[in-house]
Design a protein around this motif. Structure first.
Motif, PDB file in Angstrom:
ATOM      1  N   PHE A  59     -48.172  45.733  53.481  1.00  9.63           N
ATOM      2  CA  PHE A  59     -47.533  46.586  52.490  1.00  9.63           C
ATOM      3  C   PHE A  59     -47.657  45.875  51.146  1.00  9.63           C
ATOM      4  N   GLU A  61     -46.951  45.842  46.811  1.00  6.02           N
ATOM      5  CA  GLU A  61     -46.267  46.304  45.605  1.00  6.02           C
ATOM      6  C   GLU A  61     -47.086  45.755  44.441  1.00  6.02           C
ATOM      7  N   THR A  79     -46.015  51.199  45.244  1.00  5.42           N
ATOM      8  CA  THR A  79     -45.908  50.507  46.524  1.00  5.42           C
ATOM      9  C   THR A  79     -46.623  51.321  47.594  1.00  5.42           C
ATOM     10  N   THR A  80     -47.013  50.637  48.647  1.00  6.18           N
ATOM     11  CA  THR A  80     -47.639  51.306  49.789  1.00  6.18           C
ATOM     12  C   THR A  80     -46.666  51.323  50.959  1.00  6.18           C
ATOM     13  N   ASP A  81     -45.384  51.511  50.685  1.00  8.05           N
ATOM     14  CA  ASP A  81     -44.338  51.438  51.708  1.00  8.05           C
ATOM     15  C   ASP A  81     -44.417  52.487  52.798  1.00  8.05           C
ATOM     16  N   THR A  82     -45.017  53.624  52.552  1.00  8.44           N
ATOM     17  CA  THR A  82     -45.019  54.692  53.547  1.00  8.44           C
ATOM     18  C   THR A  82     -45.625  54.228  54.866  1.00  8.44           C
ATOM     19  N   GLY A  84     -48.216  51.410  54.749  1.00  6.17           N
ATOM     20  CA  GLY A  84     -48.941  50.172  54.547  1.00  6.17           C
ATOM     21  C   GLY A  84     -50.440  50.431  54.576  1.00  6.17           C
ATOM     22  N   GLN A 119     -47.090  41.087  48.649  1.00  2.57           N
ATOM     23  CA  GLN A 119     -47.499  41.552  49.970  1.00  2.57           C
ATOM     24  C   GLN A 119     -46.407  41.208  50.980  1.00  2.57           C
ATOM     25  N   ARG A 120     -46.264  42.136  51.926  1.00  2.00           N
ATOM     26  CA  ARG A 120     -45.365  41.797  53.041  1.00  2.00           C
ATOM     27  C   ARG A 120     -45.867  42.490  54.283  1.00  2.00           C
TER      28      ARG A 120
END
Length: 120
Positions: A59, A61, A79-82, A84, A119-120
Motif C-alpha cells: 500500500f 501513500e 493512497t492505494t488503500d483500497t 494495494g 509504503q506499508r
C-alpha cells in the motif's frame, strides 16, 4: 480422433513504464511521475505510475509537488488503500493540484517532484 486447433498467442500486456505519458520526470523507488498537464486555467494533472517491485502486495501513500516561476507551488497526495498494489503490477493514476488564487504556469516551466512515498 481429437483435433487440436492452435490458438493464437495473445498480445503481451503493456510492460510497466510504457504507458503513454512520455518520459518520467521524477522517480522515487517504485513511483514515477510524468510531466504536468494543464486542466483549465488553475489546475494541473500529474500522471503517476507505481510499479510494485516489493516481495509482497504493498500500500502506497504518495505526495507530488509542483513548483514553477513566481513562487508557484502546489502539491497533492493519494493512497492505494483500497486494495494495494500487487507484486509486479503497475498502477497508473494521476494527481490534480492547484495553488489557491493562482493561474497555473505553462507545464514546460514547471518542476515535478515526488515529495514523499510511504509504503506499508
Amino acid at each position: 480422433m481429437i483435433r487440436r486447433t492452435p490458438t493464437p498467442t495473445p498480445p503481451p500486456a503493456t510492460p510497466a513504464g510504457t504507458e503513454e505519458f512520455g518520459p518520467a520526470v521524477a522517480q522515487q523507488g517504485d513511483v514515477k511521475a510524468f510531466a504536468a498537464v494543464r486542466d483549465g486555467e488553475r489546475k494541473l494533472r500529474i500522471p503517476v505510475v507505481i510499479t510494485n517491485m516489493q516481495s509482497r502486495r504493498t500500500f502506497y501513500e504518495v505526495t507530488v509537488r509542483v513548483t514553477g516561476p513566481d513562487a508557484y507551488e502546489a502539491s497533492g497526495s493519494f493512497t492505494t488503500d483500497t486494495v494495494g498494489v500487487y507484486v509486479g503490477a503497475s498502477w497508473p493514476t494521476e494527481v490534480t493540484v492547484e495553488m489557491t488564487g493562482r493561474e497555473a504556469p505553462e507545464p514546460k516551466l514547471l518542476t515535478v517532484e515526488i515529495a514523499d512515498v510511504k509504503q506499508r
